[in-house]
Motif scaffolding. Structure first.
Motif, mmCIF file in Angstrom:
data_model
loop_
_atom_site.group_PDB
_atom_site.id
_atom_site.type_symbol
_atom_site.label_atom_id
_atom_site.label_comp_id
_atom_site.label_asym_id
_atom_site.label_seq_id
_atom_site.Cartn_x
_atom_site.Cartn_y
_atom_site.Cartn_z
ATOM 1 N N TRP A 234 38.034 39.608 49.914
ATOM 2 C CA TRP A 234 38.906 40.605 49.709
ATOM 3 C C TRP A 234 38.532 41.624 48.847
ATOM 4 O O TRP A 234 38.986 43.111 48.991
ATOM 5 N N PRO A 235 37.797 41.605 47.934
ATOM 6 C CA PRO A 235 37.185 43.026 47.354
ATOM 7 C C PRO A 235 36.569 43.750 48.319
ATOM 8 O O PRO A 235 36.520 45.029 48.122
ATOM 9 N N ASP A 236 35.751 43.520 49.283
ATOM 10 C CA ASP A 236 35.173 44.214 50.374
ATOM 11 C C ASP A 236 36.130 44.884 51.185
ATOM 12 O O ASP A 236 36.056 46.096 51.476
ATOM 13 N N ALA A 237 37.234 44.101 51.705
ATOM 14 C CA ALA A 237 38.149 44.611 52.292
ATOM 15 C C ALA A 237 39.018 45.715 51.347
ATOM 16 O O ALA A 237 39.630 46.789 52.079
ATOM 17 N N LEU A 238 39.278 45.499 50.198
ATOM 18 C CA LEU A 238 39.944 46.559 49.322
ATOM 19 C C LEU A 238 38.938 47.767 49.139
ATOM 20 O O LEU A 238 39.491 48.988 49.319
ATOM 21 N N ALA A 239 37.603 47.445 49.121
ATOM 22 C CA ALA A 239 36.776 48.923 48.999
ATOM 23 C C ALA A 239 36.901 49.691 50.549
ATOM 24 O O ALA A 239 36.879 50.693 50.367
ATOM 25 N N ASP A 240 37.275 49.029 51.586
ATOM 26 C CA ASP A 240 37.492 49.432 52.715
ATOM 27 C C ASP A 240 38.561 50.544 52.583
ATOM 28 O O ASP A 240 38.701 51.426 53.382
ATOM 29 N N ARG A 241 39.778 49.996 52.052
ATOM 30 C CA ARG A 241 40.898 50.700 51.905
ATOM 31 C C ARG A 241 40.670 51.962 51.029
ATOM 32 O O ARG A 241 41.496 53.158 51.116
ATOM 33 N N LEU A 242 40.021 51.580 50.071
ATOM 34 C CA LEU A 242 39.700 53.094 49.099
ATOM 35 C C LEU A 242 38.809 53.884 49.621
ATOM 36 O O LEU A 242 38.899 55.170 49.103
ATOM 37 N N HIS A 243 38.124 53.582 50.689
ATOM 38 C CA HIS A 243 37.430 54.734 51.538
ATOM 39 C C HIS A 243 36.282 55.606 50.507
ATOM 40 O O HIS A 243 36.420 56.752 50.535
ATOM 41 N N ASP A 244 35.632 54.853 49.638
ATOM 42 C CA ASP A 244 34.726 55.439 48.912
ATOM 43 C C ASP A 244 35.352 56.311 47.663
ATOM 44 O O ASP A 244 34.577 56.739 47.118
ATOM 45 N N GLY A 245 36.533 55.981 47.650
ATOM 46 C CA GLY A 245 37.307 56.508 46.323
ATOM 47 C C GLY A 245 37.259 55.984 45.084
ATOM 48 O O GLY A 245 37.714 56.402 44.106
ATOM 49 N N TYR A 246 36.690 54.734 45.233
ATOM 50 C CA TYR A 246 36.532 53.788 43.845
ATOM 51 C C TYR A 246 35.618 52.594 44.531
ATOM 52 O O TYR A 246 35.672 52.115 45.317
ATOM 53 N N ALA A 247 34.822 52.567 43.359
ATOM 54 C CA ALA A 247 33.690 51.420 43.664
ATOM 55 C C ALA A 247 34.472 50.309 43.212
ATOM 56 O O ALA A 247 35.140 50.080 42.612
ATOM 57 N N VAL A 248 33.897 49.294 43.979
ATOM 58 C CA VAL A 248 34.668 47.666 43.853
ATOM 59 C C VAL A 248 33.297 46.819 43.727
ATOM 60 O O VAL A 248 32.635 46.781 44.504
ATOM 61 N N VAL A 249 33.316 45.738 42.799
ATOM 62 C CA VAL A 249 32.332 44.676 42.672
ATOM 63 C C VAL A 249 33.020 43.634 42.446
ATOM 64 O O VAL A 249 34.078 43.307 42.076
ATOM 65 N N ASN A 250 32.292 42.435 42.871
ATOM 66 C CA ASN A 250 32.977 41.106 42.921
ATOM 67 C C ASN A 250 32.229 40.295 41.857
ATOM 68 O O ASN A 250 31.078 40.056 42.020
ATOM 69 N N GLU A 251 32.885 40.096 40.845
ATOM 70 C CA GLU A 251 32.507 39.105 39.959
ATOM 71 C C GLU A 251 33.185 37.598 39.893
ATOM 72 O O GLU A 251 33.148 37.117 38.944
ATOM 73 N N GLY A 252 33.524 37.208 41.376
ATOM 74 C CA GLY A 252 34.047 36.072 41.338
ATOM 75 C C GLY A 252 32.964 34.674 41.486
ATOM 76 O O GLY A 252 31.683 35.116 41.783
ATOM 77 N N ILE A 253 33.237 33.770 40.868
ATOM 78 C CA ILE A 253 32.396 32.603 40.842
ATOM 79 C C ILE A 253 33.083 31.232 41.350
ATOM 80 O O ILE A 253 34.167 31.085 40.885
ATOM 81 N N GLY A 254 32.511 30.846 42.565
ATOM 82 C CA GLY A 254 33.452 29.501 43.014
ATOM 83 C C GLY A 254 33.445 28.331 42.012
ATOM 84 O O GLY A 254 32.457 27.904 41.452
#
Length: 416
Positions: A234-254
């Motif tokens: 979902w952070p990847d898909a959110l980055a798509d929605r932001l169209h390079d307007g906001y950086a998104v990083v994923n600090e999730g740990i299973g």
């Protein structure tokens, strides 16, 4: 927009294998239990023809285009007779682009100093205080100098490390849902572990990004159930929605938890490093608590969970971050579901929805539950284990944040 998979980059990297091998005698790496040897090295990203280091001239603020939390120290079997020939190729996927990059390398779980004698970003050499090699103290991390290298948004990036004397434990992030590679004189191995690399920051270029959003969570943030190499967490898909307007990083740990160490350090302890320490962090989405309820030892007091979430919010506010909190999704039908645990989950969700914990609410539970059976995931979003999501589920999750408000709002500063 569809996520680019970096195919052009990988083709170029494969084409340049011989040139890089001749230049730097790359052959060797780290192997971990569970990695599988590939039939031919051509299946892996390889170096393009050598590019000399270029000085960094641009200014501006650093933003993290990619990050991953260090999770575990993994034993490193001595697989190569020549320990000077060990190569790790971490493949990561960017959220925004830039004209300069820097990398963070971690030896958090190491028990002795770690020598890394060569680092490249897409084959461009990286330095550390002007030197081509760096020694990272046990338990420490280091940030490289800036290097002028074009970094595209929404694209694969290859960060290559050579570790001639590493004995382990190797600081790693397993279950990345991304294929990386290791090499030694016998061949190339595919792996889904990132090793030593914990962040790539960028600046410069024509990016519109003004800040970084940190997705801080467990396996539902890390992307368990998503398609490997499709970048559909979902952070990847959110980055798509932001169209390079906001950086998104994923600090999730299973498997990560708020209150107890287990798979990775507990969230209360890693928050400083994995959220507040992220370059350009302005917003954090906190999606944690379900593992405290369903994993042993199970937490039966919902107030301990909500108090921990409030503590994270206070700490984020003290640094000026906006905090979005996710409700806990249903998981009836999974092997770990209990009626008592579900009661705790619903109590936590009630507190979140009441606005007594976060600045804003991302109601994951409401959006992804089955309307006919609200204790279960909607079948169209279920990966099959009734706990994790499939690609469609993660896309739905990414559709929830208001991207206009995300880039415009300032965090509240009141104490909870």
């Amino acid at each position: 927009m569809p996520r680019r998979q970096g195919y052009a980059l990988l083709i170029a990297l494969v084409a340049g294998t011989a040139a890089l091998a001749a230049a730097v005698a790359f052959a060797g790496s780290l192997l971990f239990n569970g990695d599988r040897a590939t039939a031919a090295a051509a299946t892996a990203p390889q170096g393009v023809a050598h590019s000399p280091a270029a000085p960094a001239h641009s200014s501006g603020h650093w933003l993290a285009t990619w990050a991953a939390a260090p999770v575990v120290g993994v034993a490193d079997p001595a697989q190569a007779a020549d320990q000077s020939r060990r190569v790790i190729r971490n493949v990561v996927h960017t959220s925004i682009g830039g004209t300069e990059a820097r990398v963070t390398l971690s030896n958090l779980f190491g028990t002795r100093p770690l020598l890394i004698d060569r680092v490249t970003v897409n084959t461009r050499p990286v330095t550390f205080q002007g030197a081509s090699s760096v020694t990272v103290a046990a338990g420490g991390q280091t940030v490289s100098d800036a290097v002028a290298v074009p970094v595209d948004a929404d694209a694969d990036l290859v960060v290559t490390l050579r570790t001639p004397t590493a004995d382990g434990p190797v600081t790693a992030h397993p279950n990345s849902h991304q294929t990386s590679y290791t090499e030694d004189g016998r061949g190339t191995w595919a792996t889904t572990q990132w090793r030593y690399l914990t962040a790539v920051d960028v600046r410069g270029g024509d990016t519109k990004a003004t800040g970084t959003l940190v997705a801080f969570g467990d396996s539902l943030t890390a992307g368990s159930g998503s398609t490997t190499d499709a970048n559909t967490r979902w952070p990847d898909a959110l980055a798509d929605r932001l169209h390079d307007g906001y950086a998104v990083v994923n600090e999730g740990i299973g498997g990560n938890r708020l209150l107890h160490d287990g798979i990775g350090p507990r969230a209360l302890d890693r928050f400083e490093r994995d959220v507040l320490g992220v370059s350009g962090a302005k917003t954090v989405v906190i999606a944690l608590g379900i593992n405290d309820i369903q994993a042993l030892p199970r937490e039966t007091d919902p107030e301990r969970i909500t108090d921990a979430l409030r503590d994270l919010t206070r700490r984020a506010h003290a640094r000026g971050l906006k905090v979005i909190g996710a409700t806990l999704m249903p998981y009836r039908g999974s092997a770990v579901w209990t009626a008592g645990g579900d009661k705790v989950r619903q109590h936590v969700n009630a507190e979140i929805r009441a606005g007594r914990i976060f600045d804003e609410v991302m109601d994951s539970d409401l959006a992804l539950r089955d309307p006919a059976h609200p204790q279960r995931l909607r079948p169209a979003y279920d990966s099959g284990d009734h706990l994790h999501l499939n690609d469609a589920g993660y896309a739905r999750l990414a559709s929830l944040p208001d991207v206009v408000a995300l880039t415009a709002d300032r965090p509240k500063v009141d104490a909870l």
